[in-house]
Design an enzyme around this catalytic site. Structure first.
Site, PDB file in Angstrom:
ATOM      1  N   ASP A 168     -13.892  -6.521  -1.312  1.00  0.00           N
ATOM      2  CA  ASP A 168     -14.479  -7.617  -2.087  1.00  0.00           C
ATOM      3  C   ASP A 168     -15.380  -8.402  -1.123  1.00  0.00           C
ATOM      4  OD1 ASP A 168     -12.819  -9.281  -0.591  1.00  0.00           O
ATOM      5  OD2 ASP A 168     -11.686 -10.060  -2.298  1.00  0.00           O
ATOM      6  N   CYS A 197      -9.956  -6.972   1.769  1.00  0.00           N
ATOM      7  CA  CYS A 197     -10.280  -8.251   1.123  1.00  0.00           C
ATOM      8  C   CYS A 197      -9.962  -9.351   2.145  1.00  0.00           C
ATOM      9  CB  CYS A 197      -9.556  -8.428  -0.206  1.00  0.00           C
ATOM     10  SG  CYS A 197      -7.761  -8.499  -0.141  1.00  0.00           S
ATOM     11  N   GLY A 198      -9.830 -10.578   1.700  1.00  0.00           N
ATOM     12  CA  GLY A 198      -9.595 -11.669   2.636  1.00  0.00           C
ATOM     13  C   GLY A 198      -8.289 -11.509   3.391  1.00  0.00           C
ATOM     14  N   THR A 199      -7.228 -11.240   2.644  1.00  0.00           N
ATOM     15  CA  THR A 199      -5.903 -11.060   3.255  1.00  0.00           C
ATOM     16  C   THR A 199      -5.432  -9.611   3.220  1.00  0.00           C
ATOM     17  OG1 THR A 199      -4.837 -11.427   1.129  1.00  0.00           O
ATOM     18  CG2 THR A 199      -5.155 -13.372   2.534  1.00  0.00           C
ATOM     19  N   ILE A 241      -3.961  -8.554   0.710  1.00  0.00           N
ATOM     20  CA  ILE A 241      -2.806  -8.592  -0.207  1.00  0.00           C
ATOM     21  C   ILE A 241      -3.212  -8.216  -1.637  1.00  0.00           C
ATOM     22  CG2 ILE A 241      -1.035 -10.064  -1.224  1.00  0.00           C
ATOM     23  CD1 ILE A 241      -1.038 -11.678   1.420  1.00  0.00           C
ATOM     24  N   GLY A 242      -4.278  -8.828  -2.119  1.00  0.00           N
ATOM     25  CA  GLY A 242      -4.728  -8.526  -3.490  1.00  0.00           C
ATOM     26  C   GLY A 242      -5.070  -7.052  -3.635  1.00  0.00           C
ATOM     27  N   MET A 243      -5.748  -6.506  -2.640  1.00  0.00           N
ATOM     28  CA  MET A 243      -6.119  -5.085  -2.674  1.00  0.00           C
ATOM     29  C   MET A 243      -4.869  -4.212  -2.692  1.00  0.00           C
ATOM     30  SD  MET A 243      -9.336  -4.495  -2.860  1.00  0.00           S
ATOM     31  CE  MET A 243     -11.022  -4.908  -2.347  1.00  0.00           C
ATOM     32  N   HIS A 247       5.660   8.052   8.446  1.00  0.00           N
ATOM     33  CA  HIS A 247       6.875   7.911   7.638  1.00  0.00           C
ATOM     34  C   HIS A 247       6.621   7.744   6.143  1.00  0.00           C
ATOM     35  CE1 HIS A 247       9.617   6.490  11.207  1.00  0.00           C
ATOM     36  NE2 HIS A 247       8.918   7.576  11.489  1.00  0.00           N
ATOM     37  N   ASN A 248       5.573   7.010   5.782  1.00  0.00           N
ATOM     38  CA  ASN A 248       5.342   6.717   4.357  1.00  0.00           C
ATOM     39  C   ASN A 248       4.260   7.597   3.738  1.00  0.00           C
ATOM     40  OD1 ASN A 248       5.261   3.496   5.739  1.00  0.00           O
ATOM     41  ND2 ASN A 248       7.075   4.290   4.699  1.00  0.00           N
ATOM     42  N   ARG A 277      -9.740 -11.973   6.866  1.00  0.00           N
ATOM     43  CA  ARG A 277      -9.462 -13.347   7.303  1.00  0.00           C
ATOM     44  C   ARG A 277      -8.215 -13.400   8.192  1.00  0.00           C
ATOM     45  NH1 ARG A 277     -10.462 -15.681   1.235  1.00  0.00           N
ATOM     46  NH2 ARG A 277     -12.678 -15.128   1.140  1.00  0.00           N
ATOM     47  N   ARG A 295      12.828  14.176   6.617  1.00  0.00           N
ATOM     48  CA  ARG A 295      13.619  13.186   5.872  1.00  0.00           C
ATOM     49  C   ARG A 295      12.724  12.191   5.145  1.00  0.00           C
ATOM     50  NH1 ARG A 295      13.324  11.358  11.096  1.00  0.00           N
ATOM     51  NH2 ARG A 295      13.237   9.102  11.471  1.00  0.00           N
ATOM     52  N   HIS A 296      11.527  11.990   5.660  1.00  0.00           N
ATOM     53  CA  HIS A 296      10.613  11.033   5.030  1.00  0.00           C
ATOM     54  C   HIS A 296      10.088  11.557   3.692  1.00  0.00           C
ATOM     55  CE1 HIS A 296      10.910   8.870   8.727  1.00  0.00           C
ATOM     56  NE2 HIS A 296      10.414   9.891   9.414  1.00  0.00           N
TER      57      HIS A 296
HETATM   58  C1  RB5 Z   1     -10.860 -14.052  -2.268  1.00  0.00           C
HETATM   59  O1  RB5 Z   1     -11.076 -15.408  -2.100  1.00  0.00           O
HETATM   60  C2  RB5 Z   1      -9.470 -13.675  -1.799  1.00  0.00           C
HETATM   61  O2  RB5 Z   1      -8.532 -14.191  -2.665  1.00  0.00           O
HETATM   62  C3  RB5 Z   1      -9.337 -12.171  -1.693  1.00  0.00           C
HETATM   63  O3  RB5 Z   1     -10.303 -11.669  -0.803  1.00  0.00           O
HETATM   64  C4  RB5 Z   1      -8.009 -11.666  -1.188  1.00  0.00           C
HETATM   65  O4  RB5 Z   1      -7.619 -12.323  -0.034  1.00  0.00           O
HETATM   66  C5  RB5 Z   1      -6.930 -11.606  -2.188  1.00  0.00           C
HETATM   67  O5  RB5 Z   1      -5.823 -11.165  -1.931  1.00  0.00           O
END
Ligand code: RB5
Length: 148
Positions: A8, A65-67, A69-71, A98-99, A109, A132-133
């Site tokens: 993103d 993405c920024g963190t 996490i969303g991806m 393993h995964n 970020r 085993r994995h």
């Molecule tokens: C965008 O501001 C931010 O929320 C996105 O890049 C990401 O970090 C979401 O998980």
């Protein structure tokens, strides 16, 4: 190996860095955006990449993405996807061994381009150890079959 990559607006710089790395390593890839000046929604990029990997059109996916996490949350909604959110080199290696993770997520970020490069290189060049994995991954696949 063929890799699908996307980000993103929060992950565009690391996306470019990883593309450079793949050029250097001679890894084939396709870039699925974003081409964004303004803010976009990460599921619009994570889900198509994850679907392409799940369908076997690409061997692996990389999402930024920024963190991260969303991806990673989005990609892991797609059946057959094992997306690992990784911000250290040790986990990059272990999540392949393993995964058998087939999608890598990172957050621009959270880490800089140098570390992202090392993580991606390690992830792209580490192999699944099976044994085993494989049994453990099989349990995830069984769950996906029975509960969706
Ligand atoms: C965008 O501001 C931010 O929320 C996105 O890049 C990401 O970090 C979401 O998980």
């Amino acid at each position: 190996m063929k890799v699908a990559i996307a980000s993103d607006h929060g992950g565009m710089n690391i996306r470019e860095e990883i593309k450079k790395l793949m050029d250097e390593l001679g890894i084939q890839y396709e870039d699925f955006g974003c081409e964004c000046e303004t803010s976009v929604d990460y599921p619009d990029y994570a889900l198509p990449v994850a679907e392409k990997v799940a369908r076997g059109e690409f061997d692996k996916g990389i999402l930024i993405c920024g963190t991260g996490i969303g991806m990673s949350i989005s990609a892991n909604k797609v059946k057959g996807i094992r997306c690992a959110l990784v911000h250290d080199v040790y986990s990059a290696k272990l999540t392949r061994q393993h995964n058998d993770s087939n999608v890598l997520a990172m957050g621009e970020r959270v880490i800089g381009p140098g570390l992202a490069r090392e993580i991606a290189q390690t992830w792209l060049t580490s192999e699944f150890e099976a044994g085993r994995h494989a049994n453990r991954i099989g349990k995830i696949a069984d769950y996906e079959e029975k509960n969706l």
